[in-house]
Design an enzyme around this catalytic site. Structure first.
Site, PDB file in Angstrom:
ATOM      1  CG  HIS A 493      -2.342   0.739   0.915  1.00  0.00           C
ATOM      2  ND1 HIS A 493      -2.650   1.432  -0.096  1.00  0.00           N
ATOM      3  CD2 HIS A 493      -3.394   0.550   1.714  1.00  0.00           C
ATOM      4  CE1 HIS A 493      -3.811   2.003   0.028  1.00  0.00           C
ATOM      5  NE2 HIS A 493      -4.298   1.467   1.208  1.00  0.00           N
ATOM      6  CG  ASP A 497      -3.086   5.258  -3.920  1.00  0.00           C
ATOM      7  OD1 ASP A 497      -2.479   5.019  -2.987  1.00  0.00           O
ATOM      8  OD2 ASP A 497      -2.698   5.952  -4.820  1.00  0.00           O
TER       9      ASP A 497
END
Length: 522
Positions: A493, A497
């Site tokens: 992450h 995204d």
């Protein structure tokens, strides 16, 4: 007197090489260990040093010729500058004492009655050490040339060590469980060049060889790299660990023993730091349970898997997103063309080629999933080197299919079949497991219905496949039974995204539910 220059051991499963370049010509003066020529195999380039000082004699294998292991390359006429008889091992494994007065290189056939070292073969790119897992022979056993003597384990692969010459094992220098360095000595053979075994003339190891290791302060050898790392993680100094290696060299096992025994106090700077979980000894089991337990040392491969998976959890901001895919279209297409496909290409049409093509298609649209973090930079890959996680009897390995995005279905299936077979046989080289940009893991072959795969660092994405199971789903307002599979994408992450991860997984789903999209690049 002349010395033969022969082809050295070329590595696991490599039996021949091509003479690329000669750096010397007949009549040239050479020094011991000076580079004479360069050989090329299908994996590496090997330099051949001079086994003795003298002048170049006849060059038997010219540039461009293909030669086998231990084949004669040239001869060296020993002159005034040549090494004298009975030269002792200089400690780097390049020469050993010879009853005939001639230094003998590892992998070279000795003269009658000579000794030859069994050396650690080439272990692969960036691999500097291995563990001796199994000896198939013992001291006093007679062996023939190329007969398997022992097996080594590295972080990724197992390496078999063949006998460089026929003879008798007179000494085993690295026992089972010992860690050895690349180009290190494993054992000593005594034999004859014609393959006839002669009685050993080497003395039995002296009693002092079995004496306890010297205190760490008096040792001469450099500590093993793995031991240095373990000591740093545990907050120990070399003076707090007793080395069991040659010349008091500290091995990784010595650090573990010191921690387990509780005899080493933590260093001043690490007194308040908690011990690393992996090094913390477990509480002793009750006596009635201990008798029924079996303690087995983890293989180097299993240790590496454990370390890398934990590193992945500690360094990446890992998150997993899920979806499901209707496999009806892929299964119908596979059923329709599998016989014709196998007849034309000589390989079965499986599901992995569809998933590989679908992932390559999605990675082109969502490039951050095919990227990696390097410090404060993001490195985008304009190619796809696809890692295919493969279960083997010794653990999980990930062979890499390079440039999978430019390959056909048939080429992908052939590559997966070939690398899968090599993985199960323990024949993969380190180069074949490096450089991957994305990974696919198929837990469905073991019956897994849903799981969260762990990233294979430094990659930023891994796709988990699962079991195909018929389930009721709603299609056009009607409940129908369809073969469904859950898909899981674990991603970093920090650079991917949620939108990018979901988009990637949806693109994979779309391509599998309508494989025609792959042909039209949609």
């Amino acid at each position: 007197m002349s010395t033969e220059v022969r082809v050295p051991t070329l590595g696991e499963s490599v039996t021949e090489a091509t003479v690329a370049t000669w750096f010397k010509k007949p009549g040239d003066a050479v020094e011991a260990d000076e580079m004479l020529c360069e050989l090329e195999t299908d994996k590496v380039t090997v330099e051949v040093p001079a086994p003795a000082a003298g002048r170049m004699g006849e060059i038997v294998a010219a540039e461009g010729e293909t030669v086998g292991v231990n084949a004669l390359l040239a001869t060296i006429e020993e002159g005034a500058g040549a090494s004298g008889g009975g030269k002792e091992d200089d400690g780097d494994g390049k020469t050993v004492s010879s009853a005939g007065g001639k230094p003998t290189k590892a992998g070279e056939q000795p003269e009658s009655g000579g000794n030859v070292d069994v050396m650690v073969p080439t272990l692969g790119e960036s691999v500097t050490e291995a563990t001796v897992s199994t000896w198939f022979k013992k001291v006093g056993d007679d062996v023939s040339q190329d007969e398997m003597l022992c097996e080594l384990e590295t972080d990724k692969v197992s390496v078999e060590v063949p006998a460089p010459a026929a003879g008798t094992i007179t000494e085993i220098l690295a026992k089972e469980g010992d860690t050895v360095q690349a180009d290190g000595r494993l054992a000593v053979l005594s034999g004859a060049a014609d393959g006839a075994v002669e009685p050993s003339t080497r003395e039995t190891p002296k009693e002092e060889d079995d004496a306890p290791a010297e205190p760490a302060a008096e040792r001469k050898g450099e500590d093993a790299p793995a031991a240095k790392k373990a000591m740093a993680e545990a907050g120990l100094s070399p003076g707090q660990v007793v080395g069991s290696g040659r010349d008091g060299r500290i091995m990784k096992e010595d650090v573990s023993k010191a921690l387990a025994a509780g005899k080493s106090a933590a260093s001043p700077g690490a007194e308040s730091a908690p011990a690393a979980p992996a090094e913390t000894p477990r509480a002793p089991a009750p006596a009635e349970d201990a008798a029924r337990e079996e303690r087995v040392k983890m293989t180097r491969l299993r240790q590496t898997i454990a370390r890398r998976l934990k590193e992945s959890q500690n360094t990446a901001a890992m998150l997993t997103t899920y979806n499901e895919v209707d496999m009806s279209a892929v299964m119908a297409l596979r059923s329709q063309y599998k016989e014709e496909f196998a007849k034309k290409h000589g390989v079965k049409l499986g599901f992995m080629s569809f998933f590989t093509k679908a992932c390559c298609h999605a990675l082109n649209e969502v490039p951050e999933v095919n990227a990696e973090i390097d410090g404060t930079d993001v490195v985008y890959k304009n190619f796809v080197h696809m890692g295919i996680a493969t279960g083997t009897p010794t653990g999980l390995v990930v062979p890499v299919i390079r440039d999978a995005d430019s390959m056909s279905f048939a080429a992908i299936e052939k590559a997966i079949a070939e690398k899968g077979a090599r993985a199960r046989d323990g024949k993969l080289s380190m180069a074949e497991m490096q450089g991957g940009t994305f990974t696919i893991s198929n837990g469905g072959v073991y019956g897994s219905l849903m799981s969260s795969p762990i990233l294979n660092p430094p990659q930023s994405g891994i796709l988990g496949m699962h079991k195909i199971q018929e389930r009721p789903v709603v299609v056009d307002g009607e409940i129908v039974i369809r073969p469904m599979m859950y898909l899981a994408l674990s991603y970093d992450h920090r650079i991917v995204d949620g939108k990018g991860a979901v988009t990637f997984l949806v693109r994979v789903k779309d391509a599998l539910e309508d494989p025609r999209r792959l042909l039209m690049d949609l």
